[in-house]
Design a protein around this motif. Structure first.
Motif, PDB file in Angstrom:
ATOM      1  N   UNK A 149      42.663  46.534  79.895  1.00 22.34           N
ATOM      2  CA  UNK A 149      43.297  46.711  78.586  1.00 22.34           C
ATOM      3  C   UNK A 149      42.786  47.972  77.898  1.00 22.34           C
ATOM      4  N   UNK A 150      41.462  48.220  78.013  1.00 15.50           N
ATOM      5  CA  UNK A 150      40.892  49.427  77.408  1.00 15.50           C
ATOM      6  C   UNK A 150      41.443  50.688  78.062  1.00 15.50           C
ATOM      7  N   UNK A 151      41.599  50.657  79.404  1.00 13.80           N
ATOM      8  CA  UNK A 151      42.175  51.811  80.103  1.00 13.80           C
ATOM      9  C   UNK A 151      43.614  52.054  79.662  1.00 13.80           C
ATOM     10  N   UNK A 152      44.383  50.951  79.508  1.00 13.50           N
ATOM     11  CA  UNK A 152      45.771  51.108  79.046  1.00 13.50           C
ATOM     12  C   UNK A 152      45.809  51.709  77.637  1.00 13.50           C
ATOM     13  N   UNK A 153      44.912  51.245  76.766  1.00 10.82           N
ATOM     14  CA  UNK A 153      44.876  51.789  75.402  1.00 10.82           C
ATOM     15  C   UNK A 153      44.498  53.267  75.409  1.00 10.82           C
ATOM     16  N   UNK A 154      43.513  53.614  76.230  1.00 13.24           N
ATOM     17  CA  UNK A 154      43.123  55.024  76.321  1.00 13.24           C
ATOM     18  C   UNK A 154      44.273  55.877  76.850  1.00 13.24           C
ATOM     19  N   UNK A 155      45.005  55.330  77.853  1.00  8.58           N
ATOM     20  CA  UNK A 155      46.153  56.077  78.389  1.00  8.58           C
ATOM     21  C   UNK A 155      47.221  56.276  77.314  1.00  8.58           C
ATOM     22  N   UNK A 156      47.478  55.204  76.527  1.00 12.14           N
ATOM     23  CA  UNK A 156      48.469  55.309  75.441  1.00 12.14           C
ATOM     24  C   UNK A 156      48.004  56.328  74.403  1.00 12.14           C
ATOM     25  N   UNK A 157      46.691  56.292  74.082  1.00 13.20           N
ATOM     26  CA  UNK A 157      46.155  57.232  73.097  1.00 13.20           C
ATOM     27  C   UNK A 157      46.267  58.674  73.599  1.00 13.20           C
ATOM     28  N   UNK A 158      45.941  58.885  74.894  1.00 15.26           N
ATOM     29  CA  UNK A 158      46.084  60.229  75.447  1.00 15.26           C
ATOM     30  C   UNK A 158      47.534  60.694  75.417  1.00 15.26           C
ATOM     31  N   UNK A 159      48.441  59.774  75.749  1.00 17.91           N
ATOM     32  CA  UNK A 159      49.865  60.122  75.739  1.00 17.91           C
ATOM     33  C   UNK A 159      50.325  60.510  74.340  1.00 17.91           C
ATOM     34  N   UNK A 160      49.885  59.720  73.324  1.00 22.56           N
ATOM     35  CA  UNK A 160      50.258  60.037  71.946  1.00 22.56           C
ATOM     36  C   UNK A 160      49.681  61.387  71.510  1.00 22.56           C
ATOM     37  N   UNK A 161      48.429  61.647  71.923  1.00 21.37           N
ATOM     38  CA  UNK A 161      47.822  62.935  71.578  1.00 21.37           C
ATOM     39  C   UNK A 161      48.586  64.092  72.216  1.00 21.37           C
ATOM     40  N   UNK A 162      48.954  63.927  73.513  1.00 19.16           N
ATOM     41  CA  UNK A 162      49.706  64.986  74.186  1.00 19.16           C
ATOM     42  C   UNK A 162      51.068  65.204  73.537  1.00 19.16           C
ATOM     43  N   UNK A 163      51.743  64.084  73.181  1.00 15.36           N
ATOM     44  CA  UNK A 163      53.048  64.216  72.518  1.00 15.36           C
ATOM     45  C   UNK A 163      52.905  64.924  71.172  1.00 15.36           C
ATOM     46  N   UNK A 164      51.853  64.540  70.390  1.00 11.17           N
ATOM     47  CA  UNK A 164      51.647  65.190  69.088  1.00 11.17           C
ATOM     48  C   UNK A 164      51.341  66.673  69.263  1.00 11.17           C
ATOM     49  N   UNK A 165      50.515  66.990  70.277  1.00 11.52           N
ATOM     50  CA  UNK A 165      50.168  68.391  70.524  1.00 11.52           C
ATOM     51  C   UNK A 165      51.405  69.175  70.944  1.00 11.52           C
ATOM     52  N   UNK A 166      52.223  68.585  71.855  1.00  8.86           N
ATOM     53  CA  UNK A 166      53.452  69.257  72.303  1.00  8.86           C
ATOM     54  C   UNK A 166      54.406  69.473  71.134  1.00  8.86           C
ATOM     55  N   UNK A 167      54.541  68.443  70.297  1.00 11.35           N
ATOM     56  CA  UNK A 167      55.435  68.556  69.138  1.00 11.35           C
ATOM     57  C   UNK A 167      54.938  69.626  68.173  1.00 11.35           C
TER      58      UNK A 167
END
Length: 478
Positions: A149-167
Protein backbone atom coordinates in the motif's frame (compact mmCIF):
# COMPACT_ATOMS: atom_id res chain seq x y z
CA UNK A 1 14.20 -32.53 4.86
CA UNK A 2 12.76 -33.62 1.53
CA UNK A 3 14.91 -33.30 -1.58
CA UNK A 4 14.06 -30.55 -4.09
CA UNK A 5 14.24 -30.45 -7.84
CA UNK A 6 17.55 -28.95 -8.95
CA UNK A 7 17.09 -25.72 -10.98
CA UNK A 8 18.47 -25.80 -14.51
CA UNK A 9 22.01 -24.54 -15.20
CA UNK A 10 24.83 -24.06 -12.73
CA UNK A 11 22.61 -22.33 -10.12
CA UNK A 12 24.33 -18.96 -10.53
CA UNK A 13 21.81 -16.10 -10.50
CA UNK A 14 18.80 -18.37 -9.77
CA UNK A 15 15.95 -16.43 -8.16
CA UNK A 16 13.42 -18.22 -5.93
CA UNK A 17 9.93 -16.85 -5.37
CA UNK A 18 8.20 -18.19 -2.24
CA UNK A 19 4.43 -18.49 -2.05
CA UNK A 20 1.93 -19.84 0.49
CA UNK A 21 -0.58 -22.33 -1.01
CA UNK A 22 -4.17 -22.46 0.18
CA UNK A 23 -5.02 -25.42 2.41
CA UNK A 24 -8.23 -26.84 3.86
CA UNK A 25 -8.94 -29.48 6.55
CA UNK A 26 -11.88 -31.86 6.47
CA UNK A 27 -12.76 -34.25 9.29
CA UNK A 28 -14.38 -37.58 8.42
CA UNK A 29 -15.32 -40.51 10.72
CA UNK A 30 -12.48 -42.75 9.53
CA UNK A 31 -9.84 -40.23 8.44
CA UNK A 32 -8.79 -36.56 8.37
CA UNK A 33 -8.31 -35.00 4.90
CA UNK A 34 -5.88 -32.17 4.12
CA UNK A 35 -6.37 -30.49 0.71
CA UNK A 36 -3.64 -28.20 -0.67
CA UNK A 37 -4.11 -26.13 -3.87
CA UNK A 38 -0.95 -26.23 -6.02
CA UNK A 39 -1.68 -24.60 -9.40
CA UNK A 40 0.77 -25.29 -12.27
CA UNK A 41 2.66 -27.94 -10.23
CA UNK A 42 3.14 -31.58 -11.26
CA UNK A 43 3.27 -34.70 -9.12
CA UNK A 44 7.04 -35.06 -9.61
CA UNK A 45 7.66 -31.49 -8.32
CA UNK A 46 6.04 -32.17 -4.90
CA UNK A 47 7.57 -33.93 -1.90
CA UNK A 48 5.80 -35.01 1.33
CA UNK A 49 7.79 -35.96 4.45
CA UNK A 50 6.66 -37.02 7.93
CA UNK A 51 8.86 -35.60 10.73
CA UNK A 52 9.05 -38.29 13.39
CA UNK A 53 10.54 -36.10 16.13
CA UNK A 54 8.02 -33.28 15.97
CA UNK A 55 5.06 -35.37 14.74
CA UNK A 56 4.56 -32.93 11.86
CA UNK A 57 3.94 -33.32 8.14
CA UNK A 58 6.13 -31.25 5.78
CA UNK A 59 5.05 -30.57 2.16
CA UNK A 60 7.56 -28.89 -0.18
CA UNK A 61 7.80 -28.24 -3.91
CA UNK A 62 9.64 -26.31 -6.62
CA UNK A 63 8.81 -25.56 -10.25
CA UNK A 64 10.65 -23.49 -12.91
CA UNK A 65 9.35 -20.17 -14.20
CA UNK A 66 10.61 -17.95 -17.03
CA UNK A 67 14.40 -17.61 -17.29
CA UNK A 68 16.22 -18.49 -14.06
CA UNK A 69 13.24 -17.82 -11.78
CA UNK A 70 11.80 -20.65 -9.69
CA UNK A 71 8.66 -20.82 -7.61
CA UNK A 72 8.79 -22.79 -4.35
CA UNK A 73 6.87 -23.44 -1.11
CA UNK A 74 7.65 -25.10 2.21
CA UNK A 75 4.70 -25.77 4.53
CA UNK A 76 4.46 -27.75 7.81
CA UNK A 77 1.17 -29.18 9.12
CA UNK A 78 0.37 -30.77 12.47
CA UNK A 79 -0.75 -34.43 12.32
CA UNK A 80 -3.79 -35.37 14.42
CA UNK A 81 -2.88 -37.29 17.57
CA UNK A 82 -5.13 -40.22 16.65
CA UNK A 83 -3.63 -40.66 13.17
CA UNK A 84 -2.05 -43.89 11.83
CA UNK A 85 1.21 -42.41 10.64
CA UNK A 86 2.32 -45.47 8.65
CA UNK A 87 -0.93 -45.39 6.64
CA UNK A 88 -0.79 -41.72 5.58
CA UNK A 89 -1.12 -41.48 1.79
CA UNK A 90 -1.72 -38.74 -0.80
CA UNK A 91 -3.41 -38.21 -4.17
CA UNK A 92 -2.57 -35.43 -6.68
CA UNK A 93 -5.33 -34.51 -9.14
CA UNK A 94 -6.46 -31.29 -10.91
CA UNK A 95 -3.69 -29.11 -9.38
CA UNK A 96 -4.77 -30.24 -5.90
CA UNK A 97 -2.95 -32.50 -3.42
CA UNK A 98 -5.22 -34.47 -1.04
CA UNK A 99 -3.48 -36.12 1.94
CA UNK A 100 -5.50 -38.76 3.79
CA UNK A 101 -4.65 -39.38 7.45
CA UNK A 102 -6.50 -42.52 8.71
CA UNK A 103 -7.68 -42.41 12.31
CA UNK A 104 -6.63 -44.97 14.91
CA UNK A 105 -9.60 -46.53 16.74
CA UNK A 106 -8.37 -47.12 20.25
CA UNK A 107 -10.15 -47.95 23.47
CA UNK A 108 -9.48 -45.76 26.46
CA UNK A 109 -8.26 -47.25 29.73
CA UNK A 110 -7.21 -45.85 33.04
CA UNK A 111 -4.23 -43.58 32.40
CA UNK A 112 -1.78 -42.56 35.04
CA UNK A 113 -2.16 -38.98 36.21
CA UNK A 114 1.39 -38.10 35.22
CA UNK A 115 0.85 -39.18 31.62
CA UNK A 116 -2.32 -37.14 31.49
CA UNK A 117 -0.52 -34.05 32.77
CA UNK A 118 2.32 -34.60 30.31
CA UNK A 119 -0.11 -35.00 27.41
CA UNK A 120 -1.99 -31.86 28.49
CA UNK A 121 1.29 -29.97 28.71
CA UNK A 122 2.36 -31.07 25.21
CA UNK A 123 -1.09 -30.26 23.89
CA UNK A 124 -0.91 -26.76 25.36
CA UNK A 125 2.57 -26.26 23.95
CA UNK A 126 1.43 -27.43 20.52
CA UNK A 127 -1.61 -25.16 20.62
CA UNK A 128 0.58 -22.25 21.70
CA UNK A 129 3.07 -22.96 18.91
CA UNK A 130 0.33 -23.15 16.30
CA UNK A 131 -1.20 -19.94 17.66
CA UNK A 132 2.15 -18.12 17.52
CA UNK A 133 2.74 -19.46 13.99
CA UNK A 134 -0.67 -18.22 12.81
CA UNK A 135 -0.11 -14.83 14.49
CA UNK A 136 3.31 -14.55 12.90
CA UNK A 137 1.94 -15.39 9.44
CA UNK A 138 -0.89 -12.89 9.91
CA UNK A 139 1.60 -10.20 10.91
CA UNK A 140 3.84 -11.00 7.93
CA UNK A 141 0.86 -10.77 5.59
CA UNK A 142 -0.18 -7.48 7.20
CA UNK A 143 3.35 -6.07 6.88
CA UNK A 144 3.47 -7.13 3.22
CA UNK A 145 0.08 -5.54 2.63
CA UNK A 146 1.19 -2.28 4.28
CA UNK A 147 4.39 -2.27 2.29
CA UNK A 148 2.47 -2.75 -0.95
CA UNK A 149 0.00 0.00 0.00
CA UNK A 150 2.86 2.38 0.83
CA UNK A 151 4.53 1.63 -2.53
CA UNK A 152 1.24 2.30 -4.34
CA UNK A 153 0.85 5.61 -2.49
CA UNK A 154 4.42 6.62 -3.31
CA UNK A 155 3.83 5.72 -6.97
CA UNK A 156 0.63 7.82 -7.01
CA UNK A 157 2.48 10.70 -5.33
CA UNK A 158 5.32 10.50 -7.87
CA UNK A 159 2.80 10.42 -10.71
CA UNK A 160 1.00 13.49 -9.33
CA UNK A 161 4.32 15.32 -8.92
CA UNK A 162 5.34 14.48 -12.50
CA UNK A 163 1.94 15.59 -13.84
CA UNK A 164 2.16 18.87 -11.86
CA UNK A 165 5.72 19.45 -13.09
CA UNK A 166 4.73 18.69 -16.71
CA UNK A 167 1.71 20.99 -16.44
CA UNK A 168 3.83 23.75 -14.91
CA UNK A 169 6.48 23.44 -17.64
CA UNK A 170 3.80 23.46 -20.36
CA UNK A 171 2.18 26.54 -18.79
CA UNK A 172 5.57 28.23 -18.53
CA UNK A 173 6.41 27.42 -22.17
CA UNK A 174 3.01 28.72 -23.24
CA UNK A 175 3.47 31.98 -21.34
CA UNK A 176 7.01 32.36 -22.72
CA UNK A 177 5.77 31.78 -26.27
CA UNK A 178 2.93 34.26 -25.75
CA UNK A 179 5.37 36.81 -24.29
CA UNK A 180 7.79 36.28 -27.20
CA UNK A 181 4.98 36.60 -29.75
CA UNK A 182 3.77 39.80 -28.03
CA UNK A 183 7.32 41.16 -27.91
CA UNK A 184 7.79 40.43 -31.61
CA UNK A 185 4.45 42.02 -32.47
CA UNK A 186 5.22 45.02 -30.23
CA UNK A 187 8.71 45.39 -31.72
CA UNK A 188 7.27 45.18 -35.22
CA UNK A 189 4.61 47.76 -34.35
CA UNK A 190 7.13 50.10 -32.73
CA UNK A 191 9.43 49.68 -35.73
CA UNK A 192 6.57 50.55 -38.10
CA UNK A 193 5.65 53.52 -35.90
CA UNK A 194 9.28 54.67 -35.84
CA UNK A 195 9.48 54.39 -39.63
CA UNK A 196 6.19 56.25 -40.00
CA UNK A 197 7.39 58.87 -37.51
CA UNK A 198 10.67 59.30 -39.39
CA UNK A 199 8.77 59.68 -42.65
CA UNK A 200 6.43 62.23 -41.03
CA UNK A 201 9.38 64.15 -39.57
CA UNK A 202 11.14 64.12 -42.94
CA UNK A 203 7.96 65.32 -44.63
CA UNK A 204 7.55 67.99 -41.97
CA UNK A 205 11.15 69.15 -42.45
CA UNK A 206 10.62 69.26 -46.20
CA UNK A 207 7.47 71.31 -45.71
CA UNK A 208 9.31 73.65 -43.33
CA UNK A 209 12.19 74.05 -45.80
CA UNK A 210 9.69 74.74 -48.55
CA UNK A 211 7.87 77.24 -46.29
CA UNK A 212 11.16 78.98 -45.49
CA UNK A 213 11.90 79.24 -49.18
CA UNK A 214 8.45 80.66 -49.85
CA UNK A 215 8.38 82.93 -46.75
CA UNK A 216 11.97 84.17 -46.03
CA UNK A 217 12.74 85.58 -42.64
CA UNK A 218 12.25 89.35 -42.66
CA UNK A 219 12.18 90.06 -38.93
CA UNK A 220 15.37 91.38 -37.39
CA UNK A 221 17.30 89.18 -34.92
CA UNK A 222 19.19 90.06 -31.78
CA UNK A 223 22.89 90.16 -32.62
CA UNK A 224 24.82 87.54 -30.59
CA UNK A 225 27.58 88.85 -28.36
CA UNK A 226 31.13 88.95 -29.71
CA UNK A 227 32.32 89.11 -33.25
CA UNK A 228 30.20 86.15 -34.31
CA UNK A 229 33.19 83.92 -34.97
CA UNK A 230 32.59 80.36 -33.71
CA UNK A 231 28.98 81.00 -32.58
CA UNK A 232 26.88 77.76 -32.41
CA UNK A 233 23.12 77.87 -32.82
CA UNK A 234 20.77 75.22 -31.36
CA UNK A 235 17.34 75.10 -32.97
CA UNK A 236 14.34 73.91 -31.01
CA UNK A 237 10.60 73.62 -31.68
CA UNK A 238 8.48 75.20 -28.93
CA UNK A 239 5.19 73.64 -27.84
CA UNK A 240 2.12 75.48 -29.09
CA UNK A 241 -1.64 75.20 -28.77
CA UNK A 242 -4.72 76.77 -30.32
CA UNK A 243 -7.86 77.83 -28.51
CA UNK A 244 -10.98 79.00 -30.35
CA UNK A 245 -13.20 81.60 -28.67
CA UNK A 246 -16.30 83.37 -30.01
CA UNK A 247 -14.55 86.71 -30.54
CA UNK A 248 -10.95 85.65 -31.16
CA UNK A 249 -8.56 82.78 -31.78
CA UNK A 250 -5.74 82.33 -29.21
CA UNK A 251 -2.32 80.88 -30.03
CA UNK A 252 -0.22 79.93 -26.97
CA UNK A 253 3.51 79.22 -27.40
CA UNK A 254 5.67 77.91 -24.50
CA UNK A 255 9.10 79.59 -24.53
CA UNK A 256 10.98 78.61 -21.34
CA UNK A 257 14.08 80.69 -20.64
CA UNK A 258 13.16 83.47 -23.11
CA UNK A 259 12.34 87.09 -22.36
CA UNK A 260 9.99 89.49 -24.09
CA UNK A 261 12.93 91.34 -25.71
CA UNK A 262 14.30 88.12 -27.24
CA UNK A 263 11.10 87.30 -29.17
CA UNK A 264 10.02 88.79 -32.52
CA UNK A 265 6.58 88.41 -34.16
CA UNK A 266 6.10 89.31 -37.84
CA UNK A 267 3.00 89.12 -40.02
CA UNK A 268 3.80 88.06 -43.61
CA UNK A 269 1.41 90.10 -45.73
CA UNK A 270 2.02 88.16 -48.95
CA UNK A 271 1.42 84.68 -47.54
CA UNK A 272 -1.07 85.69 -44.81
CA UNK A 273 1.13 83.85 -42.25
CA UNK A 274 2.42 84.75 -38.80
CA UNK A 275 6.12 84.17 -38.10
CA UNK A 276 7.44 83.96 -34.54
CA UNK A 277 11.23 83.91 -34.04
CA UNK A 278 13.58 84.22 -31.10
CA UNK A 279 17.17 83.83 -29.94
CA UNK A 280 18.73 83.67 -26.47
CA UNK A 281 22.31 83.07 -25.30
CA UNK A 282 23.40 79.86 -23.59
CA UNK A 283 26.71 78.97 -21.95
CA UNK A 284 29.84 80.13 -23.83
CA UNK A 285 29.19 80.92 -27.52
CA UNK A 286 26.11 78.67 -27.79
CA UNK A 287 22.77 80.24 -28.68
CA UNK A 288 19.27 78.77 -28.72
CA UNK A 289 16.88 79.86 -31.46
CA UNK A 290 13.53 79.03 -33.02
CA UNK A 291 11.69 80.01 -36.18
CA UNK A 292 8.02 79.01 -36.41
CA UNK A 293 5.37 79.97 -38.98
CA UNK A 294 1.65 79.76 -38.14
CA UNK A 295 -1.36 80.16 -40.41
CA UNK A 296 -3.63 83.08 -39.60
CA UNK A 297 -7.38 82.30 -39.60
CA UNK A 298 -9.09 83.65 -42.71
CA UNK A 299 -11.60 85.64 -40.61
CA UNK A 300 -8.89 87.34 -38.53
CA UNK A 301 -8.50 91.13 -38.23
CA UNK A 302 -4.79 91.33 -39.06
CA UNK A 303 -4.34 94.95 -37.94
CA UNK A 304 -5.69 94.05 -34.47
CA UNK A 305 -3.40 91.07 -33.78
CA UNK A 306 -1.57 91.55 -30.45
CA UNK A 307 0.47 89.43 -28.06
CA UNK A 308 1.15 89.08 -24.33
CA UNK A 309 4.26 87.39 -22.81
CA UNK A 310 3.84 86.08 -19.25
CA UNK A 311 5.37 83.17 -17.27
CA UNK A 312 7.54 81.93 -20.15
CA UNK A 313 4.46 81.76 -22.39
CA UNK A 314 3.54 83.95 -25.39
CA UNK A 315 -0.20 84.32 -26.03
CA UNK A 316 -1.13 85.80 -29.42
CA UNK A 317 -4.73 87.01 -29.76
CA UNK A 318 -6.22 87.07 -33.27
CA UNK A 319 -9.62 88.90 -33.22
CA UNK A 320 -12.23 87.48 -35.59
CA UNK A 321 -13.91 89.42 -38.38
CA UNK A 322 -17.59 88.66 -38.80
CA UNK A 323 -17.88 88.25 -42.56
CA UNK A 324 -19.68 86.02 -44.97
CA UNK A 325 -17.77 83.23 -46.62
CA UNK A 326 -19.02 84.29 -50.03
CA UNK A 327 -17.27 87.64 -49.72
CA UNK A 328 -13.83 85.98 -49.24
CA UNK A 329 -11.62 85.27 -52.20
CA UNK A 330 -11.61 81.63 -53.24
CA UNK A 331 -7.83 81.36 -52.90
CA UNK A 332 -7.85 82.63 -49.29
CA UNK A 333 -10.63 80.20 -48.39
CA UNK A 334 -8.74 77.26 -49.86
CA UNK A 335 -5.49 78.28 -48.16
CA UNK A 336 -7.21 78.65 -44.78
CA UNK A 337 -8.98 75.32 -45.11
CA UNK A 338 -5.73 73.65 -46.14
CA UNK A 339 -3.79 74.95 -43.15
CA UNK A 340 -6.69 74.16 -40.84
CA UNK A 341 -6.70 70.54 -42.07
CA UNK A 342 -2.94 70.29 -41.62
CA UNK A 343 -3.22 71.53 -38.04
CA UNK A 344 -6.02 69.08 -37.30
CA UNK A 345 -3.93 66.26 -38.77
CA UNK A 346 -0.94 67.23 -36.62
CA UNK A 347 -3.05 67.32 -33.48
CA UNK A 348 -4.59 63.95 -34.39
CA UNK A 349 -1.18 62.36 -34.95
CA UNK A 350 0.03 63.73 -31.64
CA UNK A 351 -2.97 62.29 -29.77
CA UNK A 352 -2.52 58.90 -31.54
CA UNK A 353 1.15 58.82 -30.58
CA UNK A 354 0.35 59.53 -26.93
CA UNK A 355 -2.37 56.86 -26.95
CA UNK A 356 0.09 54.31 -28.38
CA UNK A 357 2.67 55.17 -25.72
CA UNK A 358 0.03 54.69 -23.03
CA UNK A 359 -0.96 51.33 -24.60
CA UNK A 360 2.68 50.15 -24.60
CA UNK A 361 3.05 51.14 -20.94
CA UNK A 362 -0.21 49.38 -20.09
CA UNK A 363 0.86 46.17 -21.88
CA UNK A 364 4.23 46.22 -20.13
CA UNK A 365 2.52 46.59 -16.76
CA UNK A 366 0.08 43.79 -17.61
CA UNK A 367 2.98 41.48 -18.56
CA UNK A 368 4.71 42.19 -15.24
CA UNK A 369 1.47 41.42 -13.37
CA UNK A 370 1.08 38.11 -15.27
CA UNK A 371 4.65 37.11 -14.40
CA UNK A 372 4.01 37.93 -10.73
CA UNK A 373 0.78 35.87 -10.78
CA UNK A 374 2.63 32.96 -12.42
CA UNK A 375 5.34 33.05 -9.75
CA UNK A 376 2.69 33.16 -7.05
CA UNK A 377 0.81 30.18 -8.56
CA UNK A 378 4.04 28.19 -8.78
CA UNK A 379 4.83 28.90 -5.12
CA UNK A 380 1.28 27.97 -4.08
CA UNK A 381 1.45 24.69 -6.08
CA UNK A 382 4.79 23.82 -4.49
CA UNK A 383 3.49 24.61 -0.98
CA UNK A 384 0.33 22.57 -1.62
CA UNK A 385 2.34 19.63 -2.92
CA UNK A 386 4.60 19.64 0.16
CA UNK A 387 1.56 19.87 2.47
CA UNK A 388 -0.12 16.96 0.64
CA UNK A 389 3.04 14.87 0.91
CA UNK A 390 3.31 15.58 4.67
CA UNK A 391 -0.38 14.74 5.11
CA UNK A 392 -0.01 11.38 3.32
CA UNK A 393 3.06 10.50 5.39
CA UNK A 394 1.29 11.40 8.64
CA UNK A 395 -1.80 9.38 7.61
CA UNK A 396 0.37 6.37 6.75
CA UNK A 397 2.22 6.59 10.09
CA UNK A 398 -1.04 7.01 12.03
CA UNK A 399 -2.59 4.04 10.22
CA UNK A 400 0.46 1.89 10.92
CA UNK A 401 0.37 2.79 14.61
CA UNK A 402 -3.37 2.08 14.81
CA UNK A 403 -2.94 -1.24 12.98
CA UNK A 404 -0.05 -2.29 15.24
CA UNK A 405 -2.09 -1.37 18.31
CA UNK A 406 -5.09 -3.32 16.98
CA UNK A 407 -3.00 -6.42 16.25
CA UNK A 408 -1.41 -6.19 19.70
CA UNK A 409 -4.83 -5.89 21.37
CA UNK A 410 -6.17 -8.81 19.30
CA UNK A 411 -3.16 -10.95 20.23
CA UNK A 412 -3.59 -10.09 23.94
CA UNK A 413 -7.33 -10.79 23.79
CA UNK A 414 -6.70 -14.09 21.98
CA UNK A 415 -4.09 -15.13 24.55
CA UNK A 416 -6.49 -14.26 27.37
CA UNK A 417 -9.28 -16.24 25.69
CA UNK A 418 -6.97 -19.25 25.21
CA UNK A 419 -5.84 -19.03 28.82
CA UNK A 420 -9.45 -18.78 30.00
CA UNK A 421 -10.39 -21.77 27.83
CA UNK A 422 -7.51 -23.84 29.22
CA UNK A 423 -8.50 -22.88 32.77
CA UNK A 424 -12.10 -23.89 32.08
CA UNK A 425 -10.93 -27.23 30.64
CA UNK A 426 -8.66 -27.87 33.63
CA UNK A 427 -11.49 -26.97 36.04
CA UNK A 428 -13.90 -29.21 34.14
CA UNK A 429 -11.43 -32.13 34.41
CA UNK A 430 -11.04 -31.49 38.13
CA UNK A 431 -14.81 -31.42 38.62
CA UNK A 432 -15.51 -34.49 36.48
CA UNK A 433 -12.50 -36.89 36.72
CA UNK A 434 -12.23 -39.69 34.22
CA UNK A 435 -13.53 -42.92 35.85
CA UNK A 436 -14.17 -45.14 32.85
CA UNK A 437 -11.63 -47.95 32.37
CA UNK A 438 -9.68 -48.25 29.17
CA UNK A 439 -8.26 -51.28 27.41
CA UNK A 440 -4.67 -51.87 28.36
CA UNK A 441 -2.41 -51.32 25.34
CA UNK A 442 -0.51 -54.38 24.16
CA UNK A 443 3.09 -54.97 25.19
CA UNK A 444 4.92 -54.58 28.45
CA UNK A 445 3.91 -50.94 28.90
CA UNK A 446 7.42 -49.61 28.43
CA UNK A 447 7.48 -46.59 26.12
CA UNK A 448 3.69 -46.53 25.82
CA UNK A 449 2.42 -43.17 24.51
CA UNK A 450 -0.96 -41.90 25.66
CA UNK A 451 -3.02 -39.54 23.54
CA UNK A 452 -5.80 -37.57 25.22
CA UNK A 453 -8.72 -36.17 23.30
CA UNK A 454 -11.77 -34.04 24.14
CA UNK A 455 -15.06 -35.62 22.98
CA UNK A 456 -17.83 -33.53 21.46
CA UNK A 457 -20.76 -32.91 23.84
CA UNK A 458 -24.19 -31.28 23.75
CA UNK A 459 -26.96 -30.34 26.20
CA UNK A 460 -30.72 -30.83 25.70
CA UNK A 461 -33.37 -29.55 28.09
CA UNK A 462 -36.58 -31.60 28.58
CA UNK A 463 -39.57 -31.05 30.91
CA UNK A 464 -38.57 -33.81 33.36
CA UNK A 465 -34.76 -33.83 32.96
CA UNK A 466 -31.70 -32.31 31.32
CA UNK A 467 -29.81 -34.56 28.90
CA UNK A 468 -26.01 -34.41 28.27
CA UNK A 469 -24.86 -36.22 25.10
CA UNK A 470 -21.15 -37.10 24.63
CA UNK A 471 -19.79 -38.55 21.34
CA UNK A 472 -17.26 -41.34 22.06
CA UNK A 473 -16.36 -43.07 18.75
CA UNK A 474 -14.52 -46.40 19.29
CA UNK A 475 -15.49 -46.68 22.97
CA UNK A 476 -17.80 -49.15 24.72
CA UNK A 477 -19.34 -49.52 28.18
CA UNK A 478 -18.04 -52.09 30.57
Amino acid sequence: MAARQQPRGTGLGVQHEDFVPKSEWKDQPEATLLTIDLPDFTKEQIKTTYLQTSKMLRVTGERPLAGRRWSRFNEVFSVPHNCLVDKIHGNFNNNSLTITMPKEITKMSNLPETSKNMAEKFEKLEEKRLLEQSIRKAKEKEVEKKKKLLEEREAILRKLQEEAKTKEMAERRKLQEEAKAKDRAEAKRLQEEAIAKEKAEARKLQEKAKAKELFPLTATRHQPRGTGLGVQYEDFVPNSGWKDQPEATLLTINLPGFTNEQIKTTYLQTSKMLRVTGERPLAGRRWSRFNEVFSVPHNCLVDKIHGNFNNNSLTITMPKEITKMSNLPETSKNMAEKFEKLEEKRLLEQSIRKAKEKEVEKKKKLLEEREAILRKLQEEAKTKEMAERRKLQEEAKAKERAEAKRLQEEAIAKEKAEARKLQEKAKAKELFPLTATRHQPRGTGLGVQYEDFVPNSGWKDQPEATLLTINLPGWYTK
